[in-house]
Write a protein that holds these residues in place. Structure first.
Motif, PDB file in Angstrom:
ATOM      1  N   ASP A 129       0.808  -1.219   0.000  1.00 18.37           N
ATOM      2  CA  ASP A 129       0.000   0.000   0.000  1.00 18.37           C
ATOM      3  C   ASP A 129       0.844   1.273   0.000  1.00 18.37           C
ATOM      4  O   ASP A 129       0.372   2.320  -0.389  1.00 18.37           O
ATOM      5  CB  ASP A 129      -0.924   0.028   1.217  1.00 18.37           C
ATOM      6  CG  ASP A 129      -2.013  -1.011   1.114  1.00 18.37           C
ATOM      7  OD1 ASP A 129      -2.331  -1.439  -0.011  1.00 18.37           O
ATOM      8  OD2 ASP A 129      -2.546  -1.398   2.161  1.00 18.37           O
ATOM      9  N   ARG A 130       2.081   1.180   0.466  1.00 18.66           N
ATOM     10  CA  ARG A 130       2.947   2.348   0.570  1.00 18.66           C
ATOM     11  C   ARG A 130       4.369   1.968   0.191  1.00 18.66           C
ATOM     12  O   ARG A 130       4.882   0.950   0.624  1.00 18.66           O
ATOM     13  CB  ARG A 130       2.905   2.895   1.991  1.00 18.66           C
ATOM     14  CG  ARG A 130       3.675   4.176   2.172  1.00 18.66           C
ATOM     15  CD  ARG A 130       3.347   4.799   3.533  1.00 18.66           C
ATOM     16  NE  ARG A 130       4.175   5.937   3.817  1.00 18.66           N
ATOM     17  CZ  ARG A 130       3.947   7.165   3.379  1.00 18.66           C
ATOM     18  NH1 ARG A 130       2.914   7.402   2.617  1.00 18.66           N
ATOM     19  NH2 ARG A 130       4.747   8.160   3.691  1.00 18.66           N
ATOM     20  N   ASP A 134       8.057   2.147   0.758  1.00 19.07           N
ATOM     21  CA  ASP A 134       8.878   2.447   1.938  1.00 19.07           C
ATOM     22  C   ASP A 134      10.295   2.809   1.497  1.00 19.07           C
ATOM     23  O   ASP A 134      11.158   1.944   1.365  1.00 19.07           O
ATOM     24  CB  ASP A 134       8.891   1.248   2.880  1.00 19.07           C
ATOM     25  CG  ASP A 134       9.604   1.532   4.186  1.00 19.07           C
ATOM     26  OD1 ASP A 134      10.153   2.657   4.361  1.00 19.07           O
ATOM     27  OD2 ASP A 134       9.643   0.632   5.037  1.00 19.07           O
ATOM     28  N   PRO A 167       6.828   0.810  -7.631  1.00 17.24           N
ATOM     29  CA  PRO A 167       5.619   0.418  -6.902  1.00 17.24           C
ATOM     30  C   PRO A 167       4.387   0.289  -7.790  1.00 17.24           C
ATOM     31  O   PRO A 167       3.387  -0.285  -7.375  1.00 17.24           O
ATOM     32  CB  PRO A 167       5.436   1.532  -5.876  1.00 17.24           C
ATOM     33  CG  PRO A 167       6.175   2.688  -6.416  1.00 17.24           C
ATOM     34  CD  PRO A 167       7.295   2.139  -7.241  1.00 17.24           C
ATOM     35  N   GLU A 213       4.190  15.256  -1.472  1.00 16.72           N
ATOM     36  CA  GLU A 213       2.996  15.463  -0.665  1.00 16.72           C
ATOM     37  C   GLU A 213       2.207  16.667  -1.165  1.00 16.72           C
ATOM     38  O   GLU A 213       1.143  16.974  -0.638  1.00 16.72           O
ATOM     39  CB  GLU A 213       3.392  15.650   0.800  1.00 16.72           C
ATOM     40  CG  GLU A 213       4.034  14.415   1.389  1.00 16.72           C
ATOM     41  CD  GLU A 213       4.530  14.617   2.805  1.00 16.72           C
ATOM     42  OE1 GLU A 213       4.271  15.679   3.399  1.00 16.72           O
ATOM     43  OE2 GLU A 213       5.201  13.710   3.310  1.00 16.72           O
ATOM     44  N   ALA A 239       1.852   6.013  -8.652  1.00  7.84           N
ATOM     45  CA  ALA A 239       1.126   5.293  -7.601  1.00  7.84           C
ATOM     46  C   ALA A 239       0.601   6.326  -6.624  1.00  7.84           C
ATOM     47  O   ALA A 239       1.346   7.179  -6.143  1.00  7.84           O
ATOM     48  CB  ALA A 239       2.053   4.301  -6.895  1.00  7.84           C
ATOM     49  N   ARG A 240      -0.689   6.269  -6.360  1.00  6.40           N
ATOM     50  CA  ARG A 240      -1.308   7.208  -5.429  1.00  6.40           C
ATOM     51  C   ARG A 240      -1.414   6.548  -4.067  1.00  6.40           C
ATOM     52  O   ARG A 240      -1.918   5.438  -3.929  1.00  6.40           O
ATOM     53  CB  ARG A 240      -2.682   7.620  -5.928  1.00  6.40           C
ATOM     54  CG  ARG A 240      -3.336   8.664  -5.061  1.00  6.40           C
ATOM     55  CD  ARG A 240      -4.622   9.109  -5.640  1.00  6.40           C
ATOM     56  NE  ARG A 240      -5.333   7.988  -6.238  1.00  6.40           N
ATOM     57  CZ  ARG A 240      -6.632   7.970  -6.478  1.00  6.40           C
ATOM     58  NH1 ARG A 240      -7.348   9.026  -6.204  1.00  6.40           N
ATOM     59  NH2 ARG A 240      -7.218   6.936  -7.009  1.00  6.40           N
ATOM     60  N   GLU A 241      -0.922   7.238  -3.061  1.00 11.30           N
ATOM     61  CA  GLU A 241      -1.027   6.799  -1.683  1.00 11.30           C
ATOM     62  C   GLU A 241      -1.926   7.789  -0.950  1.00 11.30           C
ATOM     63  O   GLU A 241      -2.171   8.880  -1.455  1.00 11.30           O
ATOM     64  CB  GLU A 241       0.363   6.728  -1.043  1.00 11.30           C
ATOM     65  CG  GLU A 241       1.262   5.714  -1.727  1.00 11.30           C
ATOM     66  CD  GLU A 241       2.671   5.688  -1.179  1.00 11.30           C
ATOM     67  OE1 GLU A 241       3.046   6.591  -0.389  1.00 11.30           O
ATOM     68  OE2 GLU A 241       3.428   4.773  -1.535  1.00 11.30           O
ATOM     69  N   PRO A 242      -2.431   7.455   0.220  1.00 10.09           N
ATOM     70  CA  PRO A 242      -3.353   8.368   0.909  1.00 10.09           C
ATOM     71  C   PRO A 242      -2.812   9.789   1.118  1.00 10.09           C
ATOM     72  O   PRO A 242      -3.556  10.748   0.997  1.00 10.09           O
ATOM     73  CB  PRO A 242      -3.605   7.688   2.244  1.00 10.09           C
ATOM     74  CG  PRO A 242      -3.386   6.234   1.970  1.00 10.09           C
ATOM     75  CD  PRO A 242      -2.287   6.206   0.944  1.00 10.09           C
ATOM     76  N   ASP A 243      -1.506   9.918   1.393  1.00 10.68           N
ATOM     77  CA  ASP A 243      -0.954  11.231   1.721  1.00 10.68           C
ATOM     78  C   ASP A 243       0.101  11.739   0.746  1.00 10.68           C
ATOM     79  O   ASP A 243       0.685  12.782   0.971  1.00 10.68           O
ATOM     80  CB  ASP A 243      -0.380  11.212   3.136  1.00 10.68           C
ATOM     81  CG  ASP A 243       0.746  10.198   3.285  1.00 10.68           C
ATOM     82  OD1 ASP A 243       0.831   9.267   2.454  1.00 10.68           O
ATOM     83  OD2 ASP A 243       1.535  10.316   4.239  1.00 10.68           O
ATOM     84  N   ARG A 244       0.352  11.003  -0.332  1.00 13.15           N
ATOM     85  CA  ARG A 244       1.367  11.459  -1.283  1.00 13.15           C
ATOM     86  C   ARG A 244       1.199  10.768  -2.625  1.00 13.15           C
ATOM     87  O   ARG A 244       0.479   9.782  -2.753  1.00 13.15           O
ATOM     88  CB  ARG A 244       2.781  11.234  -0.740  1.00 13.15           C
ATOM     89  CG  ARG A 244       3.157   9.789  -0.634  1.00 13.15           C
ATOM     90  CD  ARG A 244       4.539   9.594  -0.088  1.00 13.15           C
ATOM     91  NE  ARG A 244       4.849   8.175  -0.041  1.00 13.15           N
ATOM     92  CZ  ARG A 244       5.985   7.694   0.373  1.00 13.15           C
ATOM     93  NH1 ARG A 244       6.936   8.483   0.798  1.00 13.15           N
ATOM     94  NH2 ARG A 244       6.188   6.386   0.370  1.00 13.15           N
TER      95      ARG A 244
END
Length: 93
Positions: free
Chosen positions: A19-20, A22, A51, A64, A81-86
């Protein structure tokens, strides 16, 4: 989960990715090019997988910011890739 997609004349198999991304876990395999707090740019030195597609990327941008502009003169392909905060953007040479 795998899914076959045809992109740019190439057949790609997409694998389930975390999901993220790292960056701290693979920091020793990348070279930090720039960081200003909201935006971080790395060069891939050791075939870290993208990712989005799973193939090794050339550079990765982690932002961000809500908006961002890109100069893509040296990239053949761009993965996002879209993550919740970035947003995570990888270039492929």
């Amino acid at each position: 989960m795998t899914d076959d997609n045809d992109f740019g004349g190439r057949r790609r198999t997409l694998r389930s990715m975390p999901d993220r991304f790292d960056q701290h876990a693979v920091r020793h395999r990348m070279k930090l090019l720039r960081s200003d707090g909201d935006v971080t740019l790395y060069a891939n030195r050791d075939d870290v997988p993208c990712p989005a597609c799973g193939e090794a990327f050339g550079r990765i941008l982690l932002t961000e910011r809500r908006e961002h502009s890109f100069d893509l003169a040296d990239a053949d392909r761009l993965c996002v890739a879209r993550e919740p905060d970035r947003l995570v953007v990888c270039t492929h040479d």
